[in-house]
Design an enzyme around this catalytic site. Structure first.
Site, PDB file in Angstrom:
ATOM      1  N   LYS A  12       0.864  -1.193   0.000  1.00  0.00           N
ATOM      2  CA  LYS A  12       0.000   0.000   0.000  1.00  0.00           C
ATOM      3  C   LYS A  12       0.893   1.233   0.000  1.00  0.00           C
ATOM      4  CE  LYS A  12      -4.441   1.051   0.228  1.00  0.00           C
ATOM      5  NZ  LYS A  12      -5.394   0.474  -0.757  1.00  0.00           N
ATOM      6  N   THR A  57      -4.001  -5.021   0.553  1.00  0.00           N
ATOM      7  CA  THR A  57      -3.348  -3.745   0.817  1.00  0.00           C
ATOM      8  C   THR A  57      -4.227  -2.844   1.674  1.00  0.00           C
ATOM      9  OG1 THR A  57      -4.156  -2.695  -1.217  1.00  0.00           O
ATOM     10  CG2 THR A  57      -2.082  -3.922  -1.354  1.00  0.00           C
ATOM     11  N   ASP A  58      -5.547  -3.039   1.602  1.00  0.00           N
ATOM     12  CA  ASP A  58      -6.438  -2.271   2.465  1.00  0.00           C
ATOM     13  C   ASP A  58      -6.188  -2.604   3.932  1.00  0.00           C
ATOM     14  OD1 ASP A  58      -8.851  -0.421   2.523  1.00  0.00           O
ATOM     15  OD2 ASP A  58      -9.627  -2.118   3.680  1.00  0.00           O
ATOM     16  N   PHE A 152      35.148  26.963  -9.438  1.00  0.00           N
ATOM     17  CA  PHE A 152      35.140  25.792 -10.313  1.00  0.00           C
ATOM     18  C   PHE A 152      35.997  26.106 -11.532  1.00  0.00           C
ATOM     19  CE2 PHE A 152      33.127  22.902 -13.529  1.00  0.00           C
ATOM     20  CZ  PHE A 152      33.562  21.725 -12.944  1.00  0.00           C
ATOM     21  N   ARG A 169      31.769  32.044  -7.185  1.00  0.00           N
ATOM     22  CA  ARG A 169      30.441  31.755  -7.719  1.00  0.00           C
ATOM     23  C   ARG A 169      29.472  31.418  -6.592  1.00  0.00           C
ATOM     24  NH1 ARG A 169      30.121  25.500  -9.959  1.00  0.00           N
ATOM     25  NH2 ARG A 169      30.990  24.515  -8.101  1.00  0.00           N
ATOM     26  N   GLN A 212      31.454  18.066  -5.854  1.00  0.00           N
ATOM     27  CA  GLN A 212      31.900  16.759  -5.379  1.00  0.00           C
ATOM     28  C   GLN A 212      32.644  16.874  -4.047  1.00  0.00           C
ATOM     29  OE1 GLN A 212      32.042  17.827  -8.497  1.00  0.00           O
ATOM     30  NE2 GLN A 212      31.838  16.163  -9.986  1.00  0.00           N
ATOM     31  N   ASN A 238      23.141  20.664  -8.910  1.00  0.00           N
ATOM     32  CA  ASN A 238      23.797  21.969  -8.932  1.00  0.00           C
ATOM     33  C   ASN A 238      22.792  22.997  -9.431  1.00  0.00           C
ATOM     34  OD1 ASN A 238      25.574  24.099  -9.018  1.00  0.00           O
ATOM     35  ND2 ASN A 238      27.221  22.937  -9.985  1.00  0.00           N
ATOM     36  N   HIS A 240      22.228  26.071 -10.716  1.00  0.00           N
ATOM     37  CA  HIS A 240      23.099  27.065 -11.335  1.00  0.00           C
ATOM     38  C   HIS A 240      22.530  28.485 -11.200  1.00  0.00           C
ATOM     39  CE1 HIS A 240      25.505  23.883 -13.044  1.00  0.00           C
ATOM     40  NE2 HIS A 240      24.436  23.346 -13.609  1.00  0.00           N
TER      41      HIS A 240
END
Length: 286
Positions: A12, A57-58, A152, A169, A212, A238, A240
């Site tokens: 469920k 599932t109920d 970077f 940045r 990373q 990322n 940007h």
């Protein structure tokens, strides 16, 4: 050529549970989204439609609500363990149960007034079999941003490269993190908050030359802070931010005005593991 039934499970999905803990005039609030998956001897129902081994599932949904009333829904790890162990213990045809919970936080405004917090979702995935238990806690959608202390450059360039090196940045991401516990006990609330604090502290303190590097710093900090955690897995998109070109308007832009990019985006994924960590007992990722 033979045809056989492969791995399978059923359950469920997304049972919404809200429980009010009425402790005098000051109430507590739990808001869960619970998903259950069972696996085991289910060949007959797939091949012949024989449902004699199928727990509806109920019934799983009803169990969630009944257990909340009987045992109380508190920390998601504890509630997930309670449910998963119940299904394995009471259903002989069930050999494995996985319970996943999204826990939505509410900030208290008064004794019985709350405001839903929207900055991240707490997650839990518990897998219980007849021989092993695995608890994975985590967060999703934890949006973080450093306005500086990020560079970077020095990356590979080929004939299709247009990206310019950056020495200052914005670094922004929406963290999805999962951490696997070495055991199945402890104070889940303290453990979760400590893990979250460690992730945030590492993001703040790391001067980043790559996303990373930030991922590894966050995972390492969590393992250093929480000895009960064996492994951390992170996915860091990322987010940007591109400096806006204001020259058509006769304006400069000293790295102050940015366009927030939506897609495409870089996606950094990785794990940080203790070298003596016990192996995982069930498959998991993010």
């Amino acid at each position: 050529m033979g045809i056989v039934l492969g791995p399978n499970r059923y359950g469920k999905a997304e049972t919404r549970l809200v429980q009010v803990h009425r402790d005098g005039e000051t109430h507590g609030l739990v808001d869960f989204n619970v998903s259950i998956a069972l696996s085991g001897d289910l060949t007959a129902t797939h091949l012949t439609g024989d449902n004699s081994g199928v727990l509806p599932t109920d019934t799983m949904k009803n169990t969630v609500y009944a257990f909340a009333r009987e045992h109380g829904a508190g920390e998601p790890e504890a509630f997930a363990l309670l449910l998963a162990r119940h299904f394995v213990a009471t259903q002989p045809q069930v050999q494995g149960a996985t319970v996943s919970i999204e826990s939505f936080a509410w900030d208290r405004l008064g004794p019985h007034s709350f405001r839903k917090r929207g900055d991240f979702t707490r997650t839990t995935v518990v897998s219980v079999s007849e021989t092993a238990t695995q608890v994975v806690s985590g967060v999703s959608g934890l949006v973080l941003l450093n306005s500086t202390d990020s560079e970077f450059h020095g990356f590979v360039e080929d004939g299709y490269t247009t990206l310019k090196p950056a020495t200052d940045r914005i670094l922004a991401t929406a963290v999805d993190a999962r951490w696997r516990h070495a055991g199945d006990g402890g104070d889940w609330a303290v453990s979760f908050q400590g893990a979250l604090d460690a992730l945030l502290a590492a993001f703040v303190a790391t001067y980043s030359y790559s996303l990373q590097q930030t991922l590894y710093a966050m995972g390492s900090k969590l393992l250093e802070a929480r000895p009960e955690v064996a492994e951390v897995r992170l996915a860091l998109p990322n987010k940007h931010h591109y400096p806006a070109d204001l020259s058509p308007f006769g304006l400069d832009n000293p790295n102050e005005v940015f366009i927030a990019g939506d897609r495409p985006y870089g996606l950094i994924e990785g794990s940080v593991v203790r070298d003596d960590a016990p192996p995982a007992t069930a498959g998991w990722w993010l």
